[in-house]
Motif scaffolding. Structure first.
Motif, PDB file in Angstrom:
ATOM      1  N   THR A 100     -56.376  21.335 -75.245  1.00  0.00           N
ATOM      2  CA  THR A 100     -56.268  20.426 -74.556  1.00  0.00           C
ATOM      3  C   THR A 100     -57.176  20.047 -73.367  1.00  0.00           C
ATOM      4  O   THR A 100     -57.014  20.890 -72.448  1.00  0.00           O
ATOM      5  N   GLY A 101     -58.334  19.237 -72.785  1.00  0.00           N
ATOM      6  CA  GLY A 101     -59.043  19.178 -71.837  1.00  0.00           C
ATOM      7  C   GLY A 101     -60.025  19.822 -71.836  1.00  0.00           C
ATOM      8  O   GLY A 101     -60.239  20.533 -70.788  1.00  0.00           O
ATOM      9  N   SER A 102     -60.610  20.473 -72.897  1.00  0.00           N
ATOM     10  CA  SER A 102     -61.678  21.659 -72.575  1.00  0.00           C
ATOM     11  C   SER A 102     -63.207  20.846 -72.986  1.00  0.00           C
ATOM     12  O   SER A 102     -63.946  21.413 -73.328  1.00  0.00           O
ATOM     13  N   GLY A 103     -62.974  19.468 -73.831  1.00  0.00           N
ATOM     14  CA  GLY A 103     -64.198  18.258 -73.613  1.00  0.00           C
ATOM     15  C   GLY A 103     -64.120  18.303 -74.634  1.00  0.00           C
ATOM     16  O   GLY A 103     -65.260  18.559 -75.354  1.00  0.00           O
ATOM     17  N   LYS A 104     -63.420  18.467 -76.107  1.00  0.00           N
ATOM     18  CA  LYS A 104     -63.832  17.497 -77.190  1.00  0.00           C
ATOM     19  C   LYS A 104     -64.548  16.599 -77.249  1.00  0.00           C
ATOM     20  O   LYS A 104     -65.418  16.423 -78.491  1.00  0.00           O
ATOM     21  N   THR A 105     -64.021  15.213 -76.356  1.00  0.00           N
ATOM     22  CA  THR A 105     -65.039  14.204 -76.879  1.00  0.00           C
ATOM     23  C   THR A 105     -66.692  13.923 -76.601  1.00  0.00           C
ATOM     24  O   THR A 105     -66.841  13.538 -77.607  1.00  0.00           O
ATOM     25  N   LEU A 106     -66.781  14.830 -75.458  1.00  0.00           N
ATOM     26  CA  LEU A 106     -68.395  14.981 -75.409  1.00  0.00           C
ATOM     27  C   LEU A 106     -68.948  15.852 -77.040  1.00  0.00           C
ATOM     28  O   LEU A 106     -70.414  16.019 -76.987  1.00  0.00           O
ATOM     29  N   ALA A 107     -67.742  17.050 -77.187  1.00  0.00           N
ATOM     30  CA  ALA A 107     -68.488  17.799 -78.566  1.00  0.00           C
ATOM     31  C   ALA A 107     -69.057  17.220 -79.708  1.00  0.00           C
ATOM     32  O   ALA A 107     -69.128  17.345 -80.464  1.00  0.00           O
ATOM     33  N   PHE A 108     -68.598  15.668 -79.868  1.00  0.00           N
ATOM     34  CA  PHE A 108     -68.592  14.820 -80.775  1.00  0.00           C
ATOM     35  C   PHE A 108     -69.926  13.587 -80.538  1.00  0.00           C
ATOM     36  O   PHE A 108     -70.586  12.946 -81.561  1.00  0.00           O
ATOM     37  N   LEU A 109     -69.932  12.945 -79.581  1.00  0.00           N
ATOM     38  CA  LEU A 109     -70.684  11.989 -79.193  1.00  0.00           C
ATOM     39  C   LEU A 109     -71.470  12.603 -77.986  1.00  0.00           C
ATOM     40  O   LEU A 109     -72.822  11.331 -79.063  1.00  0.00           O
ATOM     41  N   ILE A 110     -72.292  13.119 -77.993  1.00  0.00           N
ATOM     42  CA  ILE A 110     -73.244  13.602 -78.389  1.00  0.00           C
ATOM     43  C   ILE A 110     -74.470  13.513 -79.429  1.00  0.00           C
ATOM     44  O   ILE A 110     -75.249  13.565 -79.682  1.00  0.00           O
ATOM     45  N   PRO A 111     -73.851  14.570 -80.297  1.00  0.00           N
ATOM     46  CA  PRO A 111     -74.237  14.339 -81.793  1.00  0.00           C
ATOM     47  C   PRO A 111     -74.259  12.854 -82.665  1.00  0.00           C
ATOM     48  O   PRO A 111     -75.278  13.042 -83.335  1.00  0.00           O
ATOM     49  N   ILE A 112     -73.137  12.694 -81.789  1.00  0.00           N
ATOM     50  CA  ILE A 112     -73.785  10.827 -82.590  1.00  0.00           C
ATOM     51  C   ILE A 112     -74.496  10.200 -81.827  1.00  0.00           C
ATOM     52  O   ILE A 112     -75.677   9.394 -83.042  1.00  0.00           O
ATOM     53  N   LEU A 113     -74.715   9.956 -80.444  1.00  0.00           N
ATOM     54  CA  LEU A 113     -76.407   9.611 -80.546  1.00  0.00           C
ATOM     55  C   LEU A 113     -77.634  10.144 -80.499  1.00  0.00           C
ATOM     56  O   LEU A 113     -78.657   9.367 -81.348  1.00  0.00           O
ATOM     57  N   GLU A 114     -77.219  11.454 -81.084  1.00  0.00           N
ATOM     58  CA  GLU A 114     -78.880  12.064 -81.572  1.00  0.00           C
ATOM     59  C   GLU A 114     -78.814  11.643 -82.865  1.00  0.00           C
ATOM     60  O   GLU A 114     -80.293  11.851 -82.803  1.00  0.00           O
TER      61      GLU A 114
END
Length: 779
Positions: A100-114
């Protein structure tokens, strides 16, 4: 001249129009997009990134996304982002597990935008990405991060969660490119919203995937997945990732890349997280929690309890007890706007205590949390990891404290050690522990609402323990329920359906049920033995009678009868059956039918208990038709209406003639009744007038020397008209203090009136009424 013009024309630069500029920009953008795609595939095929690659700018990411990351102050990648982004940008399915708290949110939001950017996605293309979260607060947090890093993209995003107006969400569903939602509300829109279309979906993301795929969301997720296209990219992220083959098959994953971060670490929790546990008796839990909050008033604390009713009770009582730290509470039964308000308030505060259930255990990012206190034991190690993950996020430090009962501690510590969770035991300082149970008792005594909350908190806690699967840790039979109820301030332990108590020991439902069954069997055997002895003995009941009812009436286990039946006993009877009596009931199956009555067996008056009498009455009522009866002179019950057959009725004469005679006879009776009613009504009116006149006389306060002068004959003329129809002056009473005044007050025109002089000195109210009645008769 012509050559000069021609040479000038050839040397002139070509004119570039605005259309040509737009076309050039599109071509350049397409080349960049293709280049990004090729770089992403190459990066994924080359395997894990080199450890030297740390910045987002070194990845094949568009300028729009990089600007958003820079604006949100994201520069370096975390470990989970470093390992998962190359595969996710190459449109491969990913299973990501990290602390927990390791940054998983950006790990799937960046691929969605790209991915949507490379497809040049617009509003006309419909829904392109779907992010599903188990809780509303986590969905809101994901949506907030998405808005920060995607602010420069021309994509529309929406937040669909419960607690908001459905109609407002329906109006925008068809225009959304990215949806962040909870499972329940998403399925509702799939069923109800006509313009909602998922056929072009490119990316499906499940945050906290293990929670979404468990039994709580199983049916909902199955229904959602059936409406999604099979050709899509799926990203699953959680702190404790699922590897179940069935779950992966449900999601139609194709050769997913498993990205496990911290798998080779020595411990499963962050290195800067200090974890402690304390063995606490159940009745002392709230005392220990109150003492902890008093001694950590300047910290930011999250307190986990097992049920929403416990959260409410502790919040209401501790607010009155004033532990010295601001208190907030959050649970699943609160309205959405209230939960959002509490969520934002706790995020922005520096010192407070948040009392909550596991609704706040997953994914929520509360900054600078100092302590996580688990008052109630978590159901498993995964829940423990999610709870303590609210502190020590990313590179920050934090502490946690777990309260364990003596029956829970050995097995739970063993399970935590198996999961490589370092936890140490600590003991409280005796001089720091405060007793709050007396205050809770005072609050429950003063406020019935607080007492009710305490009862509900008691029941929900016992139910949560009873429903846990791991019975080695959670044993409801070993809970000291009476002491626990007393610690909550309750006068006694509330009854719980699934837990039965016998004496000081707690028995489970099955054990108590078997015990009751044995007791009933023993009582039945004892009763049968008594009946056998009674049948063989020389009693007042005939030994030849063997019916079940007679055996029941012959029992000798009580000597009290209800008062109604005691009155039916003939104590003057000195025959052989002294002390017996007989009841008769119409149309009872135990009685004789020849005289249309029921005769019960002779019952000794001293041998029926209240229970036997009640059972006998219930049986009589059950087997008796609901007919009204009358009793004749002999005491036999007969129906009120004894109907004749048709032939005997027609022999009495002509039917029409009998009908006319019946009507004429009843008409005469009705006329006589009307006359009597009118006379009674007249007398009632006259008596009313008399009482009124006497009351008026008393109100005038006449002395003993005064006399009742005149009662006008108009008042007693026998007129049927009501009082309101008579003139006011004709209903008045003329009073005179003496005979002289009476003579002077008489009118010139003599009326037929009776004047009666009476000495009023010794007259009572009853005498006055008799006098008025005499005047009434003479009038």
């Amino acid at each position: 001249m012509a050559k000069r013009e021609g040479s000038t024309k050839n040397n002139k630069p070509p004119v570039v129009t605005a259309t040509d500029k737009r076309r050039l920009r599109r071509e350049e953008e397409i080349k960049k997009i293709e280049s990004l795609g090729q770089r992403a595939l190459t990066l994924a095929n080359n395997g894990p990134l080199d450890s030297s690659v740390k910045l987002f700018t070194e990845l094949p990411i568009s300028e729009l996304t990089l600007q958003g990351l820079e604006r949100a102050h994201y520069a370096e990648m975390t470990e989970i982002q470093h390992k998962s982004l190359p595969y996710a940008l190459a449109k491969r399915d990913v299973l990501g597990a990290a602390k927990t708290g390791s940054g998983k949110t950006l790990a799937f939001l960046i691929p969605i935008l790209e991915i949507l950017y490379r497809h040049q996605w617009t509003q006309l293309d419909g829904l392109g990405a779907l992010v599903i979260s188990p809780t509303r607060e986590l969905a809101m947090q994901i949506f907030e991060v998405l808005c920060k890093i995607g602010r420069y993209h021309k994509l529309s995003a929406g937040l669909i969660i419960g607690g908001k107006q459905v109609e407002e969400e329906k109006a925008i569903m068809g225009r959304m490119n990215i949806l962040v939602c909870t499972p329940g509300r998403l399925l509702q829109h799939m069923d109800e919203t006509a313009g909602f279309d998922c056929d072009n979906l490119q990316v499906l993301v499940l945050d906290e995937a293990d929670r979404i795929l468990d039994l709580g969301f199983k049916k909902t997720m199955n229904a959602i997945i059936e409406n999604l296209p099979r050709q899509r990219q799926t990203l699953l992220f959680s702190a404790t990732q699922t590897k179940s083959v069935k779950d992966l098959a449900r999601l139609s994953l194709e050769r997913p890349e498993y990205v496990g971060v911290h798998e080779k670490d020595r411990f499963s929790t962050p290195s800067k997280l200090l974890q402690h546990y304390m063995t606490v008796e159940l009745p002392q839990k709230l005392d220990m929690l109150y003492s902890f909050l008093r001694t950590h008033a300047n910290n930011k604390v999250i307190v986990f309890l097992s049920s929403g009713k416990q959260v409410r009770f502790v919040y209401e009582t501790f607010t009155k007890a004033r532990p010295g730290i601001p208190l907030l509470h959050m649970h699943g039964k609160q309205k959405q706007m209230r939960r959002v308000e509490i969520f934002e308030k706790f995020k922005n505060t520096t010192k407070a205590a948040l009392l909550c259930t596991d609704v706040a255990a997953r994914g929520l990012d509360f900054p600078a949390v100092d302590w996580v206190v688990q008052v109630d034991c978590p159901e498993d190690c995964d829940t423990y990891l999610h709870r303590v993950g609210r502190t020590a996020r990313y590179e920050a430090s934090g502490k946690s404290l777990l309260f364990l009962l003596p029956t829970e501690a050995p097995e739970m510590i063993r399970l935590l050690n198996e999961k490589n969770i370092p936890i140490k035991e600590i003991s409280p300082k005796g001089n720091k522990v405060l007793n709050v149970s007396k205050q809770l008792q005072h609050f429950c005594f003063q406020d019935s609402e607080t007492k009710y909350l305490g009862q509900r908190a008691f029941v929900t806690y016992v139910r949560s323990v009873f429903l846990q699967k791991n019975k080695k840790v959670f044993d409801v039979d070993k809970l000291p329920l009476e002491e626990f109820a007393e610690s909550l301030g309750l006068p006694g332990a509330p009854q719980v359906k699934f837990v039965k108590r016998k004496g000081d020991k707690n028995k489970s439902y099955e054990d108590e049920n078997s015990l009751l069954k044995d007791e009933r069997e023993q009582r039945r055997k004892t009763r049968m033995e008594e009946i056998e002895r009674e049948n063989t003995a020389d009693t007042c009941i005939d030994s030849t009678v063997k019916t079940k009812a007679d055996k029941m009436f012959a029992r000798k286990n009580a000597n009290v009868l209800a008062g109604h039946y005691q009155k039916l006993v003939d104590h003057s009877d000195t025959s052989d059956g002294e002390g017996d009596f007989t009841l008769k009931r119409a149309d009872h199956p135990l009685g004789e039918s020849d005289d249309n009555s029921v005769k019960l067996p002779n019952i000794p008056s001293q041998e029926l208990s209240k229970r036997q009498l009640r059972k006998m009455k219930e049986k009589l009522i059950k087997n008796t038709r609901n007919n009204r009866v009358v009793f004749d002179d002999d005491g036999n019950a007969r129906p009120i209406y004894e109907l004749q057959d048709e032939d005997s009725f027609r022999q009495q004469g002509d039917v029409n003639k009998m009908v006319d005679e019946f009507q004429q006879r009843n008409r005469i009776l009705m006329d006589e009744a009307d006359v009597a009613d009118r006379e009674a009504d007249q007398m009632r009116r006259k008596e009313k007038r008399i009482r009124r006149k006497i009351r008026e006389r008393e109100e005038l306060g006449l002395e003993s020397s005064q006399t009742l002068a005149v009662l006008k004959t108009d008042d007693f003329s026998g007129n049927d008209s009501s009082e309101d129809e008579a003139p006011r002056d004709k209903r008045s009473i003329r009073m005179a203090a003496s005979d002289d005044e009476l003579q002077t007050s008489k009118p010139k025109k003599q009326r037929s009136a009776r004047v009666l002089e009476v000495d009023n000195s010794a007259m009572t109210l009853e005498d006055q009424e008799q006098l008025a009645l005499q005047l009434l008769g003479s009038g």
